[in-house]
Design a protein around this motif. Structure first.
Motif, PDB file in Angstrom:
ATOM      1  N   VAL A 124       0.734  -1.209   0.106  1.00  0.00           N
ATOM      2  CA  VAL A 124       0.160  -0.045   0.084  1.00  0.00           C
ATOM      3  C   VAL A 124       0.922   1.165   0.008  1.00  0.00           C
ATOM      4  CG1 VAL A 124      -1.782   1.307   1.406  1.00  0.00           C
ATOM      5  CG2 VAL A 124      -1.765  -1.225   1.234  1.00  0.00           C
ATOM      6  N   GLY A 125       1.944   1.217   0.741  1.00  0.00           N
ATOM      7  CA  GLY A 125       2.859   2.267   0.676  1.00  0.00           C
ATOM      8  C   GLY A 125       2.405   3.424   1.686  1.00  0.00           C
ATOM      9  N   ASP A 126       3.311   4.328   1.936  1.00  0.00           N
ATOM     10  CA  ASP A 126       3.191   5.225   3.295  1.00  0.00           C
ATOM     11  C   ASP A 126       4.133   6.485   2.901  1.00  0.00           C
ATOM     12  OD1 ASP A 126       2.759   6.881   5.334  1.00  0.00           O
ATOM     13  OD2 ASP A 126       3.956   5.475   6.608  1.00  0.00           O
ATOM     14  N   VAL A 127       3.795   7.564   2.017  1.00  0.00           N
ATOM     15  CA  VAL A 127       4.321   8.546   1.487  1.00  0.00           C
ATOM     16  C   VAL A 127       4.736   9.546   2.950  1.00  0.00           C
ATOM     17  CG1 VAL A 127       2.387  10.283   1.123  1.00  0.00           C
ATOM     18  CG2 VAL A 127       4.370  10.463   0.101  1.00  0.00           C
ATOM     19  N   LEU A 128       3.942   9.254   3.860  1.00  0.00           N
ATOM     20  CA  LEU A 128       4.429  10.038   4.984  1.00  0.00           C
ATOM     21  C   LEU A 128       5.534   9.576   5.787  1.00  0.00           C
ATOM     22  CD1 LEU A 128       0.706  10.170   6.630  1.00  0.00           C
ATOM     23  CD2 LEU A 128       1.665  12.055   5.205  1.00  0.00           C
ATOM     24  N   SER A 129       6.224   8.688   5.409  1.00  0.00           N
ATOM     25  CA  SER A 129       7.273   7.967   6.029  1.00  0.00           C
ATOM     26  C   SER A 129       8.820   8.605   5.260  1.00  0.00           C
ATOM     27  CB  SER A 129       7.453   6.403   6.154  1.00  0.00           C
ATOM     28  OG  SER A 129       7.556   5.853   4.773  1.00  0.00           O
ATOM     29  N   ILE A 130       8.438   9.363   4.199  1.00  0.00           N
ATOM     30  CA  ILE A 130       9.707   9.583   3.221  1.00  0.00           C
ATOM     31  C   ILE A 130      10.626  10.437   4.136  1.00  0.00           C
ATOM     32  CG2 ILE A 130       8.553  11.585   2.427  1.00  0.00           C
ATOM     33  CD1 ILE A 130       9.800  10.914  -0.413  1.00  0.00           C
ATOM     34  N   THR A 131      11.909  10.230   3.740  1.00  0.00           N
ATOM     35  CA  THR A 131      12.892  10.957   4.511  1.00  0.00           C
ATOM     36  C   THR A 131      13.655  12.133   3.483  1.00  0.00           C
ATOM     37  OG1 THR A 131      14.655   9.356   3.849  1.00  0.00           O
ATOM     38  CG2 THR A 131      13.623   8.957   5.821  1.00  0.00           C
ATOM     39  N   LYS A 132      14.306  12.926   4.059  1.00  0.00           N
ATOM     40  CA  LYS A 132      15.070  14.008   3.313  1.00  0.00           C
ATOM     41  C   LYS A 132      16.085  13.595   2.297  1.00  0.00           C
ATOM     42  CE  LYS A 132      14.378  17.757   6.892  1.00  0.00           C
ATOM     43  NZ  LYS A 132      15.235  18.696   7.516  1.00  0.00           N
ATOM     44  N   GLN A 133      16.663  12.235   2.820  1.00  0.00           N
ATOM     45  CA  GLN A 133      17.734  11.808   1.668  1.00  0.00           C
ATOM     46  C   GLN A 133      16.915  10.938   0.532  1.00  0.00           C
ATOM     47  OE1 GLN A 133      20.053   8.491   3.526  1.00  0.00           O
ATOM     48  NE2 GLN A 133      21.457   8.404   1.609  1.00  0.00           N
ATOM     49  N   GLU A 134      15.778  10.325   0.761  1.00  0.00           N
ATOM     50  CA  GLU A 134      15.035  10.012  -0.198  1.00  0.00           C
ATOM     51  C   GLU A 134      14.448  10.915  -1.234  1.00  0.00           C
ATOM     52  OE1 GLU A 134      13.638   5.901   2.311  1.00  0.00           O
ATOM     53  OE2 GLU A 134      12.321   7.879   2.304  1.00  0.00           O
ATOM     54  N   ILE A 135      13.939  12.244  -0.594  1.00  0.00           N
ATOM     55  CA  ILE A 135      13.545  13.160  -1.458  1.00  0.00           C
ATOM     56  C   ILE A 135      14.673  13.578  -2.443  1.00  0.00           C
ATOM     57  CG2 ILE A 135      13.112  15.808  -1.551  1.00  0.00           C
ATOM     58  CD1 ILE A 135      11.363  15.051   1.099  1.00  0.00           C
ATOM     59  N   ILE A 136      16.050  13.797  -1.943  1.00  0.00           N
ATOM     60  CA  ILE A 136      17.212  14.211  -2.716  1.00  0.00           C
ATOM     61  C   ILE A 136      17.143  13.181  -4.085  1.00  0.00           C
ATOM     62  CG2 ILE A 136      19.880  14.222  -2.739  1.00  0.00           C
ATOM     63  CD1 ILE A 136      19.490  15.399   0.037  1.00  0.00           C
ATOM     64  N   TYR A 137      17.044  11.665  -3.617  1.00  0.00           N
ATOM     65  CA  TYR A 137      17.231  10.760  -4.687  1.00  0.00           C
ATOM     66  C   TYR A 137      15.804  11.181  -5.764  1.00  0.00           C
ATOM     67  CZ  TYR A 137      19.977   8.017  -1.697  1.00  0.00           C
ATOM     68  OH  TYR A 137      21.233   7.713  -0.855  1.00  0.00           O
ATOM     69  N   LEU A 138      14.711  11.493  -5.288  1.00  0.00           N
ATOM     70  CA  LEU A 138      13.757  11.792  -6.229  1.00  0.00           C
ATOM     71  C   LEU A 138      13.832  13.152  -6.858  1.00  0.00           C
ATOM     72  CD1 LEU A 138      10.626  11.295  -4.118  1.00  0.00           C
ATOM     73  CD2 LEU A 138      11.298   9.873  -5.664  1.00  0.00           C
ATOM     74  N   VAL A 139      14.766  14.022  -6.405  1.00  0.00           N
ATOM     75  CA  VAL A 139      15.225  15.216  -6.978  1.00  0.00           C
ATOM     76  C   VAL A 139      16.273  14.986  -8.254  1.00  0.00           C
ATOM     77  CG1 VAL A 139      16.214  17.222  -6.965  1.00  0.00           C
ATOM     78  CG2 VAL A 139      14.700  16.764  -5.341  1.00  0.00           C
ATOM     79  N   VAL A 140      17.146  14.071  -7.989  1.00  0.00           N
ATOM     80  CA  VAL A 140      18.039  13.672  -8.892  1.00  0.00           C
ATOM     81  C   VAL A 140      17.331  13.043 -10.315  1.00  0.00           C
ATOM     82  CG1 VAL A 140      19.833  12.164  -9.583  1.00  0.00           C
ATOM     83  CG2 VAL A 140      19.912  13.452  -7.272  1.00  0.00           C
ATOM     84  N   ILE A 141      16.435  12.015  -9.960  1.00  0.00           N
ATOM     85  CA  ILE A 141      15.668  11.317 -10.771  1.00  0.00           C
ATOM     86  C   ILE A 141      14.771  12.258 -11.739  1.00  0.00           C
ATOM     87  CG2 ILE A 141      13.842   9.515 -11.438  1.00  0.00           C
ATOM     88  CD1 ILE A 141      14.872   7.917  -8.913  1.00  0.00           C
ATOM     89  N   PHE A 142      14.037  13.357 -11.085  1.00  0.00           N
ATOM     90  CA  PHE A 142      13.326  14.068 -11.631  1.00  0.00           C
ATOM     91  C   PHE A 142      14.149  14.800 -12.704  1.00  0.00           C
ATOM     92  CE2 PHE A 142      11.578  18.455 -11.932  1.00  0.00           C
ATOM     93  CZ  PHE A 142      10.103  18.148 -12.230  1.00  0.00           C
ATOM     94  N   ALA A 143      15.247  15.336 -12.224  1.00  0.00           N
ATOM     95  CA  ALA A 143      16.186  16.213 -13.238  1.00  0.00           C
ATOM     96  C   ALA A 143      16.560  15.303 -14.268  1.00  0.00           C
ATOM     97  CB  ALA A 143      17.457  16.793 -12.359  1.00  0.00           C
ATOM     98  N   VAL A 144      17.041  14.313 -14.111  1.00  0.00           N
ATOM     99  CA  VAL A 144      17.451  13.197 -15.078  1.00  0.00           C
ATOM    100  C   VAL A 144      16.455  13.143 -15.951  1.00  0.00           C
ATOM    101  CG1 VAL A 144      18.222  11.006 -15.840  1.00  0.00           C
ATOM    102  CG2 VAL A 144      19.182  11.921 -13.813  1.00  0.00           C
TER     103      VAL A 144
END
Length: 271
Positions: A124-144
């Motif tokens: 089911v997932g849980d977006v409320l558990s996301i960390t700052k480091q994981e957000i950085i990973y998402l930003v990198v993928i977003f840029a690519v």
């Protein structure tokens, strides 16, 4: 009276909101091409392969499940492309076979000794558990992804319209297919922990499908898909906070409502 801004007073909600603003545009963009290329089964199979990725990590002793999921998903996506391009069977059949096999293997390994409960949250997932480091990973993928989209969009669009013609124009069809598959795999795997295996494909397909119902040209198609995806994500996050419902399912419910509204609106306009 309900205070509709109270959710912003919590740091975990702010992090989830930021993640939604990064994830949903990616879903909106990639979803349009997935729908055009008729790859709904492909993205669904990638989502289900997350279980096998975790299982591979457990067997190999990899402590970071995200890493094992990403590695397996990339290999899985490239393998699907390779076999699908050479097999005489239909693509959806190939994908279905691979998806069923990978899910079965993953469940068999993870359920050994009754330990699957440790991994059930990823369904089911849980977006409320996301960390700052994981957000950085998402930003990198977003840029690519944005860079790839800006450079290769015309090539990808030409491939969707007519693969043979695109090849005759010296467009690297196989390379584009592989890069696109890898990007989809990365986006799915990096998002699945917060969205959930059961509904990740819906978030990729529904905004693009809804946009297709009412768009009259390619620009509108991508613009509406982005709007629908971001709107569903933000509203779903806010409503989940006030209704105490899981965020992923709430986002899908809103995206589904948008799809049905655009379907009937588009149908009425065409009559």
């Amino acid at each position: 009276m309900i205070d509709w801004t109270s959710w912003l007073s919590y740091d975990f909600m702010k992090s989830a909101f930021l993640a939604i603003l990064i994830i949903t545009p990616l879903f909106g963009l990639m979803g349009t091409m997935i729908v055009n290329k008729k790859m709904a089964y492909f993205s669904d199979a990638l989502g289900h392969s997350a279980l096998t990725g975790i299982a591979v990590g457990v067997v190999c002793g990899i402590p970071d499940t995200n890493l094992s999921m990403v590695i397996f998903a990339v290999v899985f996506a490239l393998l699907l492309n390779k076999i699908g391009s050479k097999s005489t069977a239909s693509t959806d059949t190939i994908i279905s076979v691979f998806s069923s096999c990978s899910v079965a293997i993953g469940l068999a390994i993870l359920s050994k000794g009754g330990n699957f409960s440790k991994y059930s949250g990823i369904l089911v997932g849980d977006v409320l558990s996301i960390t700052k480091q994981e957000i950085i990973y998402l930003v990198v993928i977003f840029a690519v992804t944005i860079i790839f989209w800006g450079i290769c969009f015309n090539w990808m669009n030409a491939i969707c319209i007519h693969r043979a013609l695109a090849g005759s124009k010296r467009i690297p069809v196989r390379l584009m297919d592989n890069i696109f598959a890898v990007l989809v795999a990365l986006i799915v795997m990096m998002s699945i922990k917060w969205v959930g295996i059961l509904i990740i494909n819906a978030l990729l397909i529904l905004p693009a499908a809804a946009s297709r119902n009412i768009s009259v040209n390619m620009r509108e198609y991508h613009l509406f898909s982005l709007i629908f995806s971001v709107f569903s994500g933000v509203l779903g996050l806010i409503l989940s906070y006030y209704t105490n419902v899981a965020t992923g399912p709430m986002i899908v419910i809103i995206a589904s409502l948008i799809y049905f509204l655009t379907y009937f609106f588009g149908k009425k306009c065409r009559e």
